[in-house]
Design a protein around this motif. Structure first.
Motif, PDB file in Angstrom:
ATOM      1  N   UNK A 126       0.831  -1.220   0.000  1.00  0.00           N
ATOM      2  CA  UNK A 126       0.000   0.000   0.000  1.00  0.00           C
ATOM      3  C   UNK A 126       0.859   1.262   0.000  1.00  0.00           C
ATOM      4  N   UNK A 127       1.984   1.210   0.734  1.00  0.00           N
ATOM      5  CA  UNK A 127       2.898   2.373   0.739  1.00  0.00           C
ATOM      6  C   UNK A 127       3.317   2.741  -0.677  1.00  0.00           C
ATOM      7  N   UNK A 128       3.428   1.727  -1.531  1.00  0.00           N
ATOM      8  CA  UNK A 128       3.890   1.950  -2.911  1.00  0.00           C
ATOM      9  C   UNK A 128       2.723   2.044  -3.898  1.00  0.00           C
ATOM     10  N   UNK A 129       1.492   2.110  -3.374  1.00  0.00           N
ATOM     11  CA  UNK A 129       0.322   2.159  -4.264  1.00  0.00           C
ATOM     12  C   UNK A 129       0.057   0.821  -4.928  1.00  0.00           C
ATOM     13  N   UNK A 130       0.576  -0.260  -4.353  1.00  0.00           N
ATOM     14  CA  UNK A 130       0.501  -1.575  -5.006  1.00  0.00           C
ATOM     15  C   UNK A 130      -0.688  -2.418  -4.569  1.00  0.00           C
ATOM     16  N   UNK A 131      -0.683  -3.658  -5.023  1.00  0.00           N
ATOM     17  CA  UNK A 131      -1.826  -4.553  -4.838  1.00  0.00           C
ATOM     18  C   UNK A 131      -1.325  -5.956  -4.519  1.00  0.00           C
ATOM     19  N   UNK A 132      -2.039  -6.628  -3.613  1.00  0.00           N
ATOM     20  CA  UNK A 132      -1.681  -8.006  -3.243  1.00  0.00           C
ATOM     21  C   UNK A 132      -2.895  -8.900  -3.460  1.00  0.00           C
ATOM     22  N   UNK A 133      -2.720  -9.945  -4.246  1.00  0.00           N
ATOM     23  CA  UNK A 133      -3.795 -10.912  -4.452  1.00  0.00           C
ATOM     24  C   UNK A 133      -3.508 -12.160  -3.609  1.00  0.00           C
ATOM     25  N   UNK A 134      -4.510 -12.583  -2.842  1.00  0.00           N
ATOM     26  CA  UNK A 134      -4.360 -13.808  -2.045  1.00  0.00           C
ATOM     27  C   UNK A 134      -4.767 -14.980  -2.917  1.00  0.00           C
ATOM     28  N   UNK A 135      -3.813 -15.769  -3.369  1.00  0.00           N
ATOM     29  CA  UNK A 135      -4.110 -16.944  -4.201  1.00  0.00           C
ATOM     30  C   UNK A 135      -5.029 -17.899  -3.447  1.00  0.00           C
ATOM     31  N   UNK A 136      -5.780 -18.713  -4.185  1.00  0.00           N
ATOM     32  CA  UNK A 136      -6.603 -19.723  -3.515  1.00  0.00           C
ATOM     33  C   UNK A 136      -5.904 -21.070  -3.648  1.00  0.00           C
ATOM     34  N   UNK A 137      -5.901 -21.828  -2.519  1.00  0.00           N
ATOM     35  CA  UNK A 137      -5.199 -23.117  -2.509  1.00  0.00           C
ATOM     36  C   UNK A 137      -6.226 -24.251  -2.452  1.00  0.00           C
ATOM     37  N   UNK A 138      -5.863 -25.381  -1.887  1.00  0.00           N
ATOM     38  CA  UNK A 138      -6.780 -26.525  -1.915  1.00  0.00           C
ATOM     39  C   UNK A 138      -7.982 -26.313  -0.986  1.00  0.00           C
ATOM     40  N   UNK A 139      -9.042 -27.112  -1.188  1.00  0.00           N
ATOM     41  CA  UNK A 139     -10.346 -26.745  -0.621  1.00  0.00           C
ATOM     42  C   UNK A 139     -10.385 -26.622   0.906  1.00  0.00           C
ATOM     43  N   UNK A 140      -9.568 -27.372   1.671  1.00  0.00           N
ATOM     44  CA  UNK A 140      -9.668 -27.164   3.129  1.00  0.00           C
ATOM     45  C   UNK A 140      -9.267 -25.749   3.574  1.00  0.00           C
ATOM     46  N   UNK A 141      -8.606 -25.004   2.699  1.00  0.00           N
ATOM     47  CA  UNK A 141      -8.160 -23.655   3.088  1.00  0.00           C
ATOM     48  C   UNK A 141      -9.139 -22.546   2.678  1.00  0.00           C
ATOM     49  N   UNK A 142     -10.192 -22.917   1.927  1.00  0.00           N
ATOM     50  CA  UNK A 142     -11.030 -21.856   1.351  1.00  0.00           C
ATOM     51  C   UNK A 142     -11.706 -21.000   2.438  1.00  0.00           C
ATOM     52  N   UNK A 143     -12.313 -21.639   3.439  1.00  0.00           N
ATOM     53  CA  UNK A 143     -13.027 -20.857   4.463  1.00  0.00           C
ATOM     54  C   UNK A 143     -12.106 -19.844   5.126  1.00  0.00           C
ATOM     55  N   UNK A 144     -10.936 -20.334   5.535  1.00  0.00           N
ATOM     56  CA  UNK A 144     -10.031 -19.436   6.270  1.00  0.00           C
ATOM     57  C   UNK A 144      -9.495 -18.326   5.351  1.00  0.00           C
ATOM     58  N   UNK A 145      -9.221 -18.685   4.107  1.00  0.00           N
ATOM     59  CA  UNK A 145      -8.702 -17.667   3.174  1.00  0.00           C
ATOM     60  C   UNK A 145      -9.755 -16.583   2.934  1.00  0.00           C
ATOM     61  N   UNK A 146     -11.012 -16.988   2.754  1.00  0.00           N
ATOM     62  CA  UNK A 146     -12.051 -15.975   2.523  1.00  0.00           C
ATOM     63  C   UNK A 146     -12.259 -15.112   3.773  1.00  0.00           C
ATOM     64  N   UNK A 147     -12.193 -15.747   4.944  1.00  0.00           N
ATOM     65  CA  UNK A 147     -12.363 -14.968   6.183  1.00  0.00           C
ATOM     66  C   UNK A 147     -11.203 -13.974   6.339  1.00  0.00           C
ATOM     67  N   UNK A 148      -9.991 -14.423   6.048  1.00  0.00           N
ATOM     68  CA  UNK A 148      -8.839 -13.524   6.193  1.00  0.00           C
ATOM     69  C   UNK A 148      -8.868 -12.427   5.126  1.00  0.00           C
ATOM     70  N   UNK A 149      -9.360 -12.790   3.939  1.00  0.00           N
ATOM     71  CA  UNK A 149      -9.516 -11.765   2.897  1.00  0.00           C
ATOM     72  C   UNK A 149     -10.464 -10.668   3.401  1.00  0.00           C
ATOM     73  N   UNK A 150     -11.569 -11.078   3.988  1.00  0.00           N
ATOM     74  CA  UNK A 150     -12.558 -10.112   4.482  1.00  0.00           C
ATOM     75  C   UNK A 150     -11.908  -9.182   5.523  1.00  0.00           C
ATOM     76  N   UNK A 151     -11.130  -9.776   6.429  1.00  0.00           N
ATOM     77  CA  UNK A 151     -10.454  -8.970   7.459  1.00  0.00           C
ATOM     78  C   UNK A 151      -9.490  -7.963   6.813  1.00  0.00           C
ATOM     79  N   UNK A 152      -8.674  -8.468   5.894  1.00  0.00           N
ATOM     80  CA  UNK A 152      -7.648  -7.607   5.284  1.00  0.00           C
ATOM     81  C   UNK A 152      -8.284  -6.538   4.396  1.00  0.00           C
ATOM     82  N   UNK A 153      -9.359  -6.905   3.730  1.00  0.00           N
ATOM     83  CA  UNK A 153     -10.085  -5.936   2.904  1.00  0.00           C
ATOM     84  C   UNK A 153     -10.599  -4.804   3.796  1.00  0.00           C
ATOM     85  N   UNK A 154     -11.094  -5.169   4.966  1.00  0.00           N
ATOM     86  CA  UNK A 154     -11.587  -4.153   5.912  1.00  0.00           C
ATOM     87  C   UNK A 154     -10.462  -3.227   6.377  1.00  0.00           C
TER      88      UNK A 154
END
Ligand code: FDA
Length: 310
Positions: A126-154
């Motif tokens: 963000x300091x550099x005006x940049x962007x970070x995409x959180x890749x999606x991994x195998x299905x057991x990680x989807x819930x946690x990744x989406x929850x963490x995305x929501x937190x980081x987006x906030x």
């Protein structure tokens, strides 16, 4: 079904240590078709080269089997070093990270280490005006990744963080709709992991149909879409859909992997579409390389020919 069998066979063979050693010893020349290099500097050179063709970049430091918390934090430090190097080279950094590489699932000081390290990375981007995409991994990680995305987006806002949804999972259309309140920047992919039929469509036709529905729904909701595929028929349909629905060329972008369908990448950019290449780099290139081979027999032939030539 045949696609699944081919993928499984290649990934099983590639997982054997003797094969890995043989490919590592002789395969770097071939891997360079898909991997920009082992250092940030080689990746930055690739960014400059693509820019000449009007193609944007997404940098990805490879590293999948990072086990200890210290290694995860070191990996996050290496991503931050890459952000600094990109900024110093006059590039607004756009990177992808796998949360598992930076410690997702490991609790340190009462918090998930993946979240802590992702925060550090996004803060610097963000300091550099940049962007970070959180890749999606195998299905057991989807819930946690989406929850963490929501937190980081906030915490950082949608201009600085996005994530990925995979059309092969039955759950994904609901997941997409559940994120609409964020108007998120999402990358739509078909999905790269070997998933069981209990969670993912086994038939390619269903994966492709779900892919189109996801892209159209995200466009209709007025959100920015990263159409990440090499599938020409989907790319064509998305172009037609956007035209028919008055969706402008800057409301979405096509994303492809470095070294794959370079002709298509250039043609789309020349036609005024936003195009971004996903540029992997780093010493840990073997698992990434194996997955590209598993995607299509054409790539396996490319490697075999290279190895036979010695
Ligand atoms: P598909 O596999 O149906 O291929 C369509 C056509 O594209 C093929 O017929 C062939 O012509 C061409 N093609 C596809 N792959 C090729 C290859 N390796 N070499 C040569 N030609 C090829 N997955 C995931 O699970 N999580 C993620 O975060 C991401 N991130 C991601 C980012 C970007 C930018 C891309 C492009 C892809 C991903 N993926 C991913 C991988 C994705 O899930 C999928 O495995 C690959 O993109 C291959 O699927 P296609 O959509 O290209 O279609």
């Amino acid at each position: 079904m045949i696609d699944q069998m081919y993928r499984k066979a290649v990934l099983t063979v590639a997982g054997q240590k003797a094969i890995e050693n043989a490919v590592r010893a002789r395969g770097w020349g071939m891997a360079q078709r898909f991997v920009a290099g082992e250092t940030p500097q080689t990746a930055i050179q690739a960014v400059h080269d693509l820019k000449k063709d009007g193609i944007m970049a997404n940098l990805d430091l490879l590293g999948e089997f990072i086990e200890s918390p210290a290694q995860c934090t070191q990996f996050a430090d290496n991503v931050i070093t890459m952000l600094d190097a990109a900024h110093a080279a006059g590039i607004t950094p756009y990177v992808s990270i796998k949360l598992s590489s930076v410690g997702q699932g490991k609790t340190v000081d009462g918090e998930d280490l993946g979240l802590t390290n992702a925060r550090r990375i996004i803060r610097r981007a963000r300091e550099y005006g940049g962007f970070v995409c959180l890749d999606m991994e195998d299905h057991p990680r989807v819930d946690q990744t989406l929850a963490q995305f929501r937190t980081l987006h906030g915490e950082f806002g949608g201009q600085h963080v996005g994530t990925v949804l995979q059309s092969y999972l039955y759950r994904t259309e609901k997941d997409r709709a559940s994120l609409d309140d964020l108007s998120p920047n999402l990358r739509i992919v078909k999905g790269a992991y070997l998933e069981p039929e209990t969670v993912a469509y086994p038939q390619k036709a269903d994966v492709d149909a779900a892919y189109r529905r996801l892209v159209y729904a995200h466009m209709q909701a007025g959100n920015y879409v990263n159409v990440a595929t090499h599938d020409e028929s989907i790319i064509h349909d998305v172009q037609m859909y956007a035209l028919a629905h008055g969706i402008s060329k800057d409301a979405f972008e096509f994303q492809m992997l470095y070294g794959i369908r370079r002709d298509l990448q250039r043609n789309l950019a020349a036609a005024g579409y936003r195009v971004r290449a996903y540029i992997p780099y780093g010493r840990d290139w073997y698992p990434y390389f194996s997955r590209r081979i598993a995607e299509t027999p054409r790539n396996a032939m490319f490697v075999l020919r290279g190895m036979l030539k010695g």
